[in-house]
Design a protein around this motif. Structure first.
Motif, short mmCIF file in Angstrom:
data_model
loop_
_atom_site.label_atom_id
_atom_site.label_comp_id
_atom_site.label_asym_id
_atom_site.label_seq_id
_atom_site.Cartn_x
_atom_site.Cartn_y
_atom_site.Cartn_z
N PRO A 85 30.57 -23.47 22.37
CA PRO A 85 31.38 -24.68 22.28
C PRO A 85 31.78 -25.26 23.63
O PRO A 85 31.87 -26.48 23.77
CB PRO A 85 32.60 -24.22 21.47
CG PRO A 85 32.03 -23.16 20.57
CD PRO A 85 31.04 -22.42 21.42
N PHE A 86 32.01 -24.41 24.63
CA PHE A 86 32.42 -24.97 25.92
C PHE A 86 31.25 -25.59 26.67
O PHE A 86 31.44 -26.31 27.66
CB PHE A 86 33.13 -23.91 26.78
CG PHE A 86 32.23 -22.99 27.57
CD1 PHE A 86 31.96 -23.23 28.90
CD2 PHE A 86 31.67 -21.88 26.97
CE1 PHE A 86 31.14 -22.38 29.63
CE2 PHE A 86 30.86 -21.02 27.68
CZ PHE A 86 30.59 -21.27 29.02
N VAL A 87 30.03 -25.33 26.20
CA VAL A 87 28.83 -25.94 26.79
C VAL A 87 28.40 -27.16 25.98
O VAL A 87 28.35 -28.28 26.47
CB VAL A 87 27.67 -24.92 26.87
CG1 VAL A 87 26.42 -25.59 27.44
CG2 VAL A 87 28.07 -23.72 27.73
N SER A 88 28.08 -26.93 24.69
CA SER A 88 27.55 -28.01 23.87
C SER A 88 28.61 -28.92 23.30
O SER A 88 28.28 -29.93 22.67
CB SER A 88 26.71 -27.41 22.72
OG SER A 88 25.45 -27.01 23.20
N GLY A 89 29.87 -28.61 23.52
CA GLY A 89 30.93 -29.50 23.06
C GLY A 89 31.09 -30.75 23.91
O GLY A 89 31.86 -31.65 23.55
N ARG A 90 30.38 -30.83 25.03
CA ARG A 90 30.41 -32.05 25.86
C ARG A 90 29.71 -33.19 25.11
O ARG A 90 28.76 -32.97 24.35
CB ARG A 90 29.69 -31.80 27.19
CG ARG A 90 30.29 -30.67 28.01
CD ARG A 90 31.54 -31.09 28.74
NE ARG A 90 32.21 -29.95 29.36
CZ ARG A 90 33.37 -30.04 30.00
NH1 ARG A 90 33.99 -31.22 30.09
NH2 ARG A 90 33.92 -28.98 30.53
N GLY A 91 30.15 -34.42 25.39
CA GLY A 91 29.73 -35.56 24.59
C GLY A 91 28.23 -35.72 24.43
O GLY A 91 27.71 -35.81 23.30
N HIS A 92 27.47 -35.75 25.53
CA HIS A 92 26.03 -36.01 25.41
C HIS A 92 25.32 -34.85 24.73
O HIS A 92 24.30 -35.03 24.06
CB HIS A 92 25.41 -36.31 26.77
CG HIS A 92 25.48 -35.21 27.77
ND1 HIS A 92 26.65 -34.78 28.35
CD2 HIS A 92 24.50 -34.42 28.29
CE1 HIS A 92 26.40 -33.80 29.20
NE2 HIS A 92 25.11 -33.56 29.18
N ARG A 93 25.87 -33.63 24.85
CA ARG A 93 25.24 -32.49 24.19
C ARG A 93 25.57 -32.46 22.71
O ARG A 93 24.79 -31.93 21.91
CB ARG A 93 25.68 -31.21 24.89
CG ARG A 93 25.19 -31.18 26.35
CD ARG A 93 25.83 -30.09 27.15
NE ARG A 93 25.58 -30.29 28.58
CZ ARG A 93 26.26 -29.70 29.56
NH1 ARG A 93 27.24 -28.84 29.24
NH2 ARG A 93 25.99 -29.93 30.81
N MET A 94 26.69 -33.03 22.33
CA MET A 94 26.98 -33.21 20.90
C MET A 94 25.94 -34.17 20.30
O MET A 94 25.52 -34.01 19.15
CB MET A 94 28.38 -33.75 20.70
CG MET A 94 29.50 -32.74 20.99
SD MET A 94 29.48 -31.30 19.91
CE MET A 94 29.69 -32.04 18.30
N MET A 95 25.54 -35.16 21.09
CA MET A 95 24.48 -36.07 20.63
C MET A 95 23.19 -35.29 20.40
O MET A 95 22.46 -35.53 19.42
CB MET A 95 24.25 -37.17 21.66
CG MET A 95 25.48 -38.01 21.96
SD MET A 95 25.93 -39.12 20.62
CE MET A 95 24.65 -40.36 20.82
N ALA A 96 22.89 -34.34 21.29
CA ALA A 96 21.69 -33.51 21.13
C ALA A 96 21.78 -32.67 19.86
O ALA A 96 20.80 -32.55 19.11
CB ALA A 96 21.51 -32.61 22.35
N MET A 97 22.95 -32.10 19.60
CA MET A 97 23.11 -31.26 18.43
C MET A 97 22.94 -32.06 17.15
O MET A 97 22.28 -31.62 16.19
CB MET A 97 24.49 -30.56 18.44
CG MET A 97 24.60 -29.42 17.46
SD MET A 97 26.26 -28.67 17.45
CE MET A 97 26.45 -28.28 19.19
#
Length: 281
Positions: free
Chosen positions: A236-248
């Protein structure tokens, strides 16, 4: 009928990761604390898409941030064991490792009402005692090894790897291995970090390039296996960033369009055990 399963798994380390590394100054601690922001964004995304996921949560995170973990439980996600601290099992004595597992399991049971059946090693680094301890404590599956990319298998006990002799292979045991891969983990792609030895993980990759890798791995599995499991590992502390949420979110849409069945890792372990049959043990 073909069945292609996607496991969305999350290592909710929060503060336990920097503490285990001994990086106790405010900035690394704040990076860990951002996991609380990220996990809430992820929880909402999974709820929109009606996906039940597996969260590997250190006992330290459970006891430090119970409300965040309780929200995951209430949404129906599996809470699995990730140790009590984020220390590598290979750096612990057998008694220390057992104490970690027992304390972590008790924390999970208190917050979820269920005894955990799954384990993932911090840093994916088992000790020579880990498998025996997991069996002793009644675990059904582990997700720390990398012996396949799409097919769960039974963990093996008693392997020997002498330097000057051929490897010797032990006996499959009653523990399902749901394999992982660094290439399907968000941390090496995205997170900038320096190890205690001075090695640099550059990270900071374009999310679109990483997404291409992740979707291609699923597409390959669907093309080559009638039944298979792909396990994605997020922090969560990595993929919780905005652009990475877009990736998810883009990944979820691609998987769904490709016919993926989403499942928790406990569900996969049960299905895999049925397919594999009894172990030699």
């Amino acid at each position: 009928m073909p069945r292609h399963i996607a496991c969305m798994s999350f290592d909710f380390d929060a503060l336990s990761l920097p503490i285990a590394k001994g990086t106790l100054t405010p900035t690394p601690l704040s990076r860990g604390e951002f996991g609380l922001v990220g996990v809430e964004r992820i929880r909402r995304l999974l709820k929109v898409h009606r996906i039940a996921a597996t969260f590997f949560v250190p006992g330290h995170t459970i006891e430090s941030f119970p409300d965040a973990v309780r929200a995951l439980v209430e949404d129906g996600h599996e809470i699995a064991c990730h140790g009590w601290t984020h220390r590598r099992p290979s750096a612990l004595t057998q008694d220390e490792e057992r104490d970690e597992l027992v304390r972590a399991g008790a924390a999970i049971e208190r917050i979820s009402g269920r005894t955990p059946t799954g384990y993932r090693s911090p840093s994916w680094d088992l000790s020579e005692h880990t498998l025996d301890l997991l069996l002793e404590l009644g675990y059904a599956y582990d997700s720390s090894l990398m012996g396949h990319d799409h097919l769960p298998y039974r963990s093996r006990a008693g392997d020997t790897v002498p330097l000057l002799e051929p490897a010797g292979f032990g006996t499959p045991v009653d523990l399902i291995e749901i394999p992982v891969s660094w290439s399907l983990d968000d941390y090496p792609h995205f997170e900038w970090s320096v190890t205690s030895g001075g090695a640099l993980n550059q990270g900071l990759a374009s999310w679109r390039a990483v997404l291409d890798n992740w979707t291609a791995d699923f597409d390959y599995m669907a093309r080559t296996h009638d039944w298979g499991v792909i396990t994605y590992t997020f922090h969560p502390f990595v993929s919780g960033r905005g652009h990475r949420m877009m990736a998810m979110e883009a990944l979820i849409r691609h998987l769904r369009d490709g016919g993926a069945a989403f499942a928790t890792m406990a569900e996969v372990a049960t299905e895999a055990a049925d397919r594999l049959g009894p172990s030699a043990a």
